[in-house]
Design an enzyme around this catalytic site. Structure first.
Site, short mmCIF file in Angstrom:
data_model
loop_
_atom_site.label_atom_id
_atom_site.label_comp_id
_atom_site.label_asym_id
_atom_site.label_seq_id
_atom_site.Cartn_x
_atom_site.Cartn_y
_atom_site.Cartn_z
CD GLU A 79 -3.08 0.76 2.04
OE1 GLU A 79 -3.21 0.02 2.73
OE2 GLU A 79 -3.31 2.54 3.21
CE LYS A 259 -5.92 -0.70 5.68
NZ LYS A 259 -5.16 -0.45 3.71
CG ASP A 275 0.11 -16.51 11.84
OD1 ASP A 275 -0.71 -16.34 11.08
OD2 ASP A 275 0.20 -17.32 11.80
CG HIS A 372 -3.89 8.03 0.31
ND1 HIS A 372 -5.30 7.06 0.66
CD2 HIS A 372 -3.22 7.94 1.30
CE1 HIS A 372 -4.83 6.47 1.65
NE2 HIS A 372 -3.37 7.25 1.53
C1 MEV Z 1 -6.00 3.64 4.80
O1 MEV Z 1 -4.97 2.35 4.67
C2 MEV Z 1 -5.46 3.53 6.66
C3 MEV Z 1 -6.35 5.51 6.88
O2 MEV Z 1 -7.69 4.74 6.56
C4 MEV Z 1 -6.40 4.96 8.76
C5 MEV Z 1 -7.57 5.44 9.34
O3 MEV Z 1 -8.32 6.41 8.41
O4 MEV Z 1 -7.13 6.20 10.51
C6 MEV Z 1 -5.83 5.66 6.69
#
Ligand code: MEV
Length: 425
Positions: A79, A259, A275, A372
């Site tokens: 990513e 995430k 793992d 991004h």
């Molecule tokens: C993107 O991979 C992760 C984010 O969405 C985490 C977040 O929103 O805190 C930017």
């Protein structure tokens, strides 16, 4: 699919031939697969029906000052932005003196599930009375662990439902993640539960909910270093605290918040041969430990400081399993300069918190898309065929265009090449 019979017994070339003969892959595809394979023995020894080495990019993240020591952190991820964000988060914390960590203990848990038991009280009492002999049985099943200072530490009985209970075994697995060790020990104890206690064992397996292997990372950042463009440090701090609160009260946001944390955690887990699915499942179970799924990190303000804290199960190892087999893991351990699994836990917890700080910082200020898109343009330009010596120029053209997609990347490349040809003529 008749051609696939006994596929697992075939040599690598034969497997490729089958894929081609079945009309699934072309000659060029097979060439591509062949180019990925560094050693067919390695792949075959690790997984079944091996056909290729699937590679994911690895980069390093900077600025991790942890308990007074600086680390260079290898990260494996597909990513864009993850590594840049990680370094950014860590650099903010570094300016404030770095991360502080705590590890309470490193025990792995396993379960023996008993069904249709006669009496919970009786079995519970029996387990308590025989605690020492049960631990001895577990230890005998993996004696080398005792020589290394590890071994089974405690055993307990937990009711699950009217007809189900769990006998939990906690083991100090030393430097390993310990899944195999634990499973061997559990099966030995399970045999005893069947034979001596005369109970029905349904199954025995380690638990990935590693509540006895928690890592904590903290940081404290003066609000004065947080200011950016039109935002004061106080405002940035206040907004990060609000974002953190949202992840505590709303599972929809908590999942995304976590995430982002796992973007960093998994990338280091992968780089160090651990793992990551085990770590993921344990982290999410821990995030729901009070019955509601919440953010794994929390941010608060006190004494003019933004204070961050993350706590999560990190059952990682520094030896054993794929760690000893994958050549890059050894190199990554050297990049990290970690001495043991506990130190790796500390680093990973800090990467989770650093990654989270960077994400929240971006989200509550300029938004995530600006950064991004800068990196996205690079990915688009490379995918559209930009050569290394053209990249900067292509990006400059793309940055001026509103829409960033493969068509604009291609148009930018064409424009640069046209102007080069024009200059030459
Ligand atoms: C993107 O991979 C992760 C984010 O969405 C985490 C977040 O929103 O805190 C930017």
């Amino acid at each position: 699919m008749k051609g696939f019979e006994k596929f697992y017994r075939r040599k690598l070339q034969e497997r490729w031939d089958i894929l081609q003969d079945e009309g699934i892959l072309t000659k060029d595809d097979i060439k591509c697969l062949r180019n990925t394979v560094s050693s067919s023995e390695l792949g075959n020894s690790m997984i079944e029906n091996f056909i290729a080495d699937y590679s994911i990019p690895e980069g390093v993240s900077f600025h991790y000052l942890i308990d007074g020591q600086e680390y260079l952190v290898p990260m494996v991820t597909e990513e864009p932005s993850v590594i840049a964000a990680s370094s950014h988060g860590a650099s903010i914390v570094k300016k404030a003196g770095g991360f502080k960590t705590k590890i309470k203990q490193r025990l792995m848990l396993g379960q023996i599930i008993v069904e249709n038991f006669k009496s919970f009280e009786k079995l519970n009492e029996g387990i308590e009375n025989e605690q020492q002999s049960l631990l001895r049985i577990a230890n005998k099943a993996h004696y080398s662990l005792i020589k290394r200072g590890g071994g089974a530490r405690w055993i307990r009985c937990r009711p699950l439902a009217d007809d189900l209970l769990s006998i939990d075994l906690a083991v100090d697995v030393r430097e390993a993640m310990g899944a195999n060790m634990l499973n061997t020990m559990l099966e030995a104890v399970a045999d005893h539960i069947r034979a001596v206690f005369d109970e029905n064992v349904l199954m025995s397996i380690l638990s990935n909910y590693a509540t006895e292997c928690l890592a904590i990372a903290e940081c404290s950042i003066p609000l004065s270093v947080l200011g950016k463009e039109s935002f004061t440090g106080e405002e940035i701090g206040r907004r990060i605290v609000q974002a953190s609160r949202v992840a505590q009260v709303d599972p929809y946001r908590a999942a995304t918040h976590n995430k982002g944390i796992m973007n960093g955690v998994d990338a280091v887990a992968l780089a160090t041969g651990n793992d990551w699915r085990a770590i993921e499942s344990g982290a999410h179970a821990f995030a729901a430990r009070d019955g509601q799924y919440r953010g794994l990190s929390q941010w608060t303000i006190s004494d003019e400081q933004l204070k961050g804290r993350i706590e999560l199960p990190l059952p990682v190892g520094s030896v054993g399993g794929s760690i000893g087999i994958l050549p890059l893991v050894k190199i990554n351990q050297r990049i990290l300069k970690i001495k043991n699994a506990e130190e790796l836990e500390k680093v990973i917890a800090c990467v989770g918190l650093g990654q989270n700080l960077a994400a929240l910082y971006a989200l509550i200020s300029e938004g995530i898309q600006k950064g991004h898109m800068r990196l996205q343009s690079k990915t688009l330009a490379i995918a559209a065929g930009a050569k290394p010596d053209e990249l900067q120029q292509v990006l400059a053209v793309m940055n001026k265009t509103k829409e960033k997609n493969s068509a604009t990347a291609k148009a930018a490349i064409d424009k640069i090449r046209r102007s080069k040809r024009h200059d030459r003529n």
